[in-house]
Design a protein around this motif. Structure first.
Motif, PDB file in Angstrom:
ATOM      1  N   SER A 167      35.597  55.975 -53.686  1.00  0.00           N
ATOM      2  CA  SER A 167      35.305  56.783 -54.865  1.00  0.00           C
ATOM      3  C   SER A 167      34.929  55.901 -56.043  1.00  0.00           C
ATOM      4  N   SER A 168      34.185  56.474 -56.962  1.00  0.00           N
ATOM      5  CA  SER A 168      33.842  55.776 -58.203  1.00  0.00           C
ATOM      6  C   SER A 168      34.022  56.760 -59.349  1.00  0.00           C
ATOM      7  N   LEU A 169      34.311  56.209 -60.503  1.00  0.00           N
ATOM      8  CA  LEU A 169      34.595  57.035 -61.668  1.00  0.00           C
ATOM      9  C   LEU A 169      33.872  56.464 -62.870  1.00  0.00           C
ATOM     10  N   VAL A 170      33.097  57.306 -63.529  1.00  0.00           N
ATOM     11  CA  VAL A 170      32.519  56.931 -64.810  1.00  0.00           C
ATOM     12  C   VAL A 170      33.453  57.521 -65.857  1.00  0.00           C
ATOM     13  N   TRP A 171      33.999  56.672 -66.703  1.00  0.00           N
ATOM     14  CA  TRP A 171      35.050  57.024 -67.659  1.00  0.00           C
ATOM     15  C   TRP A 171      34.545  56.787 -69.079  1.00  0.00           C
ATOM     16  N   LEU A 172      34.660  57.818 -69.907  1.00  0.00           N
ATOM     17  CA  LEU A 172      34.249  57.717 -71.312  1.00  0.00           C
ATOM     18  C   LEU A 172      35.365  58.246 -72.190  1.00  0.00           C
ATOM     19  N   LYS A 173      35.748  57.449 -73.167  1.00  0.00           N
ATOM     20  CA  LYS A 173      36.791  57.859 -74.115  1.00  0.00           C
ATOM     21  C   LYS A 173      36.204  57.708 -75.516  1.00  0.00           C
TER      22      LYS A 173
ATOM     23  N   GLU B  49      23.572  54.702 -72.124  1.00  0.00           N
ATOM     24  CA  GLU B  49      23.634  55.411 -70.842  1.00  0.00           C
ATOM     25  C   GLU B  49      24.462  56.700 -70.902  1.00  0.00           C
ATOM     26  N   LEU B  50      24.968  57.046 -72.073  1.00  0.00           N
ATOM     27  CA  LEU B  50      25.800  58.252 -72.201  1.00  0.00           C
ATOM     28  C   LEU B  50      25.101  59.488 -71.652  1.00  0.00           C
ATOM     29  N   GLU B  51      23.890  59.713 -72.089  1.00  0.00           N
ATOM     30  CA  GLU B  51      23.173  60.910 -71.673  1.00  0.00           C
ATOM     31  C   GLU B  51      22.850  60.881 -70.182  1.00  0.00           C
ATOM     32  N   THR B  52      22.621  59.709 -69.636  1.00  0.00           N
ATOM     33  CA  THR B  52      22.347  59.579 -68.207  1.00  0.00           C
ATOM     34  C   THR B  52      23.517  60.097 -67.378  1.00  0.00           C
ATOM     35  N   HIS B  53      24.748  59.767 -67.802  1.00  0.00           N
ATOM     36  CA  HIS B  53      25.934  60.152 -67.036  1.00  0.00           C
ATOM     37  C   HIS B  53      26.507  61.517 -67.422  1.00  0.00           C
ATOM     38  N   PHE B  54      26.349  61.912 -68.680  1.00  0.00           N
ATOM     39  CA  PHE B  54      27.021  63.140 -69.135  1.00  0.00           C
ATOM     40  C   PHE B  54      26.086  64.171 -69.770  1.00  0.00           C
ATOM     41  N   GLY B  55      24.800  63.890 -69.827  1.00  0.00           N
ATOM     42  CA  GLY B  55      23.865  64.845 -70.409  1.00  0.00           C
ATOM     43  C   GLY B  55      24.276  65.209 -71.826  1.00  0.00           C
ATOM     44  N   ASN B  56      24.308  66.498 -72.113  1.00  0.00           N
ATOM     45  CA  ASN B  56      24.711  66.928 -73.453  1.00  0.00           C
ATOM     46  C   ASN B  56      26.178  67.376 -73.518  1.00  0.00           C
ATOM     47  N   ARG B  57      26.955  67.066 -72.500  1.00  0.00           N
ATOM     48  CA  ARG B  57      28.379  67.442 -72.470  1.00  0.00           C
ATOM     49  C   ARG B  57      29.138  66.929 -73.684  1.00  0.00           C
ATOM     50  N   VAL B  58      28.877  65.693 -74.079  1.00  0.00           N
ATOM     51  CA  VAL B  58      29.601  65.098 -75.204  1.00  0.00           C
ATOM     52  C   VAL B  58      29.312  65.881 -76.480  1.00  0.00           C
ATOM     53  N   ALA B  59      28.046  66.136 -76.748  1.00  0.00           N
ATOM     54  CA  ALA B  59      27.671  66.875 -77.960  1.00  0.00           C
ATOM     55  C   ALA B  59      28.226  68.296 -77.951  1.00  0.00           C
ATOM     56  N   LEU B  60      28.297  68.904 -76.790  1.00  0.00           N
ATOM     57  CA  LEU B  60      28.777  70.285 -76.709  1.00  0.00           C
ATOM     58  C   LEU B  60      30.299  70.397 -76.735  1.00  0.00           C
ATOM     59  N   PHE B  61      31.003  69.365 -76.292  1.00  0.00           N
ATOM     60  CA  PHE B  61      32.463  69.450 -76.193  1.00  0.00           C
ATOM     61  C   PHE B  61      33.173  69.053 -77.490  1.00  0.00           C
ATOM     62  N   ILE B  62      32.639  68.082 -78.204  1.00  0.00           N
ATOM     63  CA  ILE B  62      33.295  67.621 -79.428  1.00  0.00           C
ATOM     64  C   ILE B  62      33.076  68.649 -80.528  1.00  0.00           C
ATOM     65  N   PRO B  63      34.162  69.151 -81.133  1.00  0.00           N
ATOM     66  CA  PRO B  63      34.027  70.181 -82.173  1.00  0.00           C
ATOM     67  C   PRO B  63      33.284  69.673 -83.411  1.00  0.00           C
TER      68      PRO B  63
END
Length: 185
Positions: free
Chosen positions: A173-179, A64-78
């Motif tokens: 409020s709700s929070l989707v949290w990914l570490k 579900e990563l892409e569902t919640h964060f799209g390509n943010r993870v791939a773009l943010f991690i160096p």
């Protein structure tokens, strides 16, 4: 007798020469040049991926990563890290770069300077002589109220917990949290 005397002199001269030798000469000195260290992305591990709502949390599936964060993870991690004596350059997808003033503490922890308040933020650490670990946090916060609704998306380096993201007065409020922890070599 003369041969013994010459042999004794030779032994004496060698003993003096060896005792005068600099004791640190056998150790490899710490480089003083400004050669940067280049580290390449190796692996990433999802440490936590959950939704938090009304004080309860439930784990989410990595699919579900892409569902919640799209390509943010791939773009943010160096994809590559360049560490110099007092600076850090993070190379990312699409030729993006971030540069920071940096400093080492305890010989293995790297900190970057927050220019806004001149404070130092932990960004990663050497775990041995060949690897460097960085932690990344991603979040999506939804707040539903009587007069307003809003969504906050964010990502930060080394944000360890989500407590400060959830205010006590925000009951709706709700929070989707990914570490994520990434390893570089």
């Amino acid at each position: 007798m003369v041969k013994r005397l010459m042999a004794l002199q030779a032994v004496f001269i060698m003993a003096v020469a060896v005792s005068c030798k600099d004791k640190d000469e056998d150790t490899i000195p710490v480089p003083t040049n400004e050669d940067p260290v280049h580290l390449k992305f190796d692996t990433k591990n999802v440490v936590a991926f959950q939704v938090i709502s009304s004080g309860n949390s439930s784990d989410l599936n990595e699919s579900e990563l892409e569902t919640h964060f799209g390509n943010r993870v791939a773009l943010f991690i160096p994809t590559e890290i360049i560490i110099k004596k007092d600076s850090l350059i993070l190379l990312k997808e699409n030729d993006l770069q971030e540069g920071y003033q940096a400093k080492w503490e305890n010989d293995n922890q790297l900190y970057i300077l927050n220019e806004g308040d001149n404070s130092w933020t932990f960004i990663g650490e050497k775990t041995n002589t060949t690897s460097f670990h960085m932690k990344f946090a991603f979040y999506s916060k939804r707040v539903t109220g009587i007069s307003r609704n809003y969504v906050v998306l964010g990502n930060e380096y080394a944000l360890d917990n989500h407590d400060e993201l959830m205010a006590a007065d925000e009951t709706q409020s709700s929070l989707v949290w990914l570490k994520i922890e990434a390893v570089y070599h």
